[in-house]
Design an enzyme around this catalytic site. Sequence first.
Site, PDB file in Angstrom:
ATOM      1  CG  ASP A   1      -1.824  -1.157   1.337  1.00 47.80           C
ATOM      2  OD1 ASP A   1      -2.132  -1.734   0.276  1.00 47.80           O
ATOM      3  OD2 ASP A   1      -2.236  -1.508   2.455  1.00 47.80           O
TER       4      ASP A   1
HETATM    5  N1  URA Z   1      -1.055  -5.961   3.961  1.00 45.30           N
HETATM    6  C1  URA Z   1      -1.572  -4.723   4.004  1.00 45.30           C
HETATM    7  O1  URA Z   1      -2.600  -4.483   4.621  1.00 45.30           O
HETATM    8  N2  URA Z   1      -0.922  -3.762   3.329  1.00 45.30           N
HETATM    9  C2  URA Z   1       0.243  -3.937   2.666  1.00 45.30           C
HETATM   10  O2  URA Z   1       0.802  -2.992   2.104  1.00 45.30           O
HETATM   11  C3  URA Z   1       0.768  -5.243   2.650  1.00 45.30           C
HETATM   12  C4  URA Z   1       0.096  -6.241   3.305  1.00 45.30           C
END
Ligand code: URA
Length: 231
Positions: A101
């Site tokens: 993310d």
């Molecule tokens: N899980 C999440 O919630 N976000 C990420 O960026 C990676 C794994």
Amino acid sequence: MRLDKFLCDVLGVTRKEATMLLKSGEIEVDGAVLKKGAVHVTEDNTVVWGDRELTLSGPRYIMLHKPQGVVCTHIDDYNDTAFVLLDEANTKDLHFAGRLDADTTGLVLITDDGQWSHRVTSPKHKCEKTYRVWLADPVQADYVQQFASGIELRNERDNTLPAKLDIIDDTEVLLTIHEGKYHQVKRMFAALGNKVVRLHRERVGKIVLDEDLEPGDYRFLTEEEVNSVWS
Ligand code: URA
């Protein structure tokens, strides 16, 4: 990318050796001898050393220490994409072997080898990913057991696969999972009534984020790291 960097990547030489090669007048770009490493070259330039035309070829495997605020896509209207951090030719040929993310930091693998990235991301191969997670509320006594037995996520038919939780302190844990569902880590903690306030990926399979890489830095994987995904 810079000409000296291009020579380092193609010839596997150090920046100092590339500079010496340039100074010796042995490198031609589009028919002209160039002696300055700072000149930018792209795939449209023809770089020649003696009678050898130099091209970046063969699969590329990169580890990036992703900072906050960049996204793992090629195009985004609002954020910089992680590709702007790469001083590499033909970044359009590269893709992410698993995304993070925008607000997640840490290890991102980038390659142009589809089979390799499939091995890393396909749920079938159960490649482990370890995240350091900072939480809004203290860890509860039953968390380790809950993660080990699988957690029910909203809008998912199946529970998550067994995951390993190591408690560092009240609000900091290491979580190892084998899947890569959308926002998986945040959703797992949300399902337990907690909130992830910071998330950082430290490891994918046997590939560990290099401590020498500052956020935004990257390096090519070693042969051993590349091959580790097949073992
Ligand atoms: N899980 C999440 O919630 N976000 C990420 O960026 C990676 C794994």
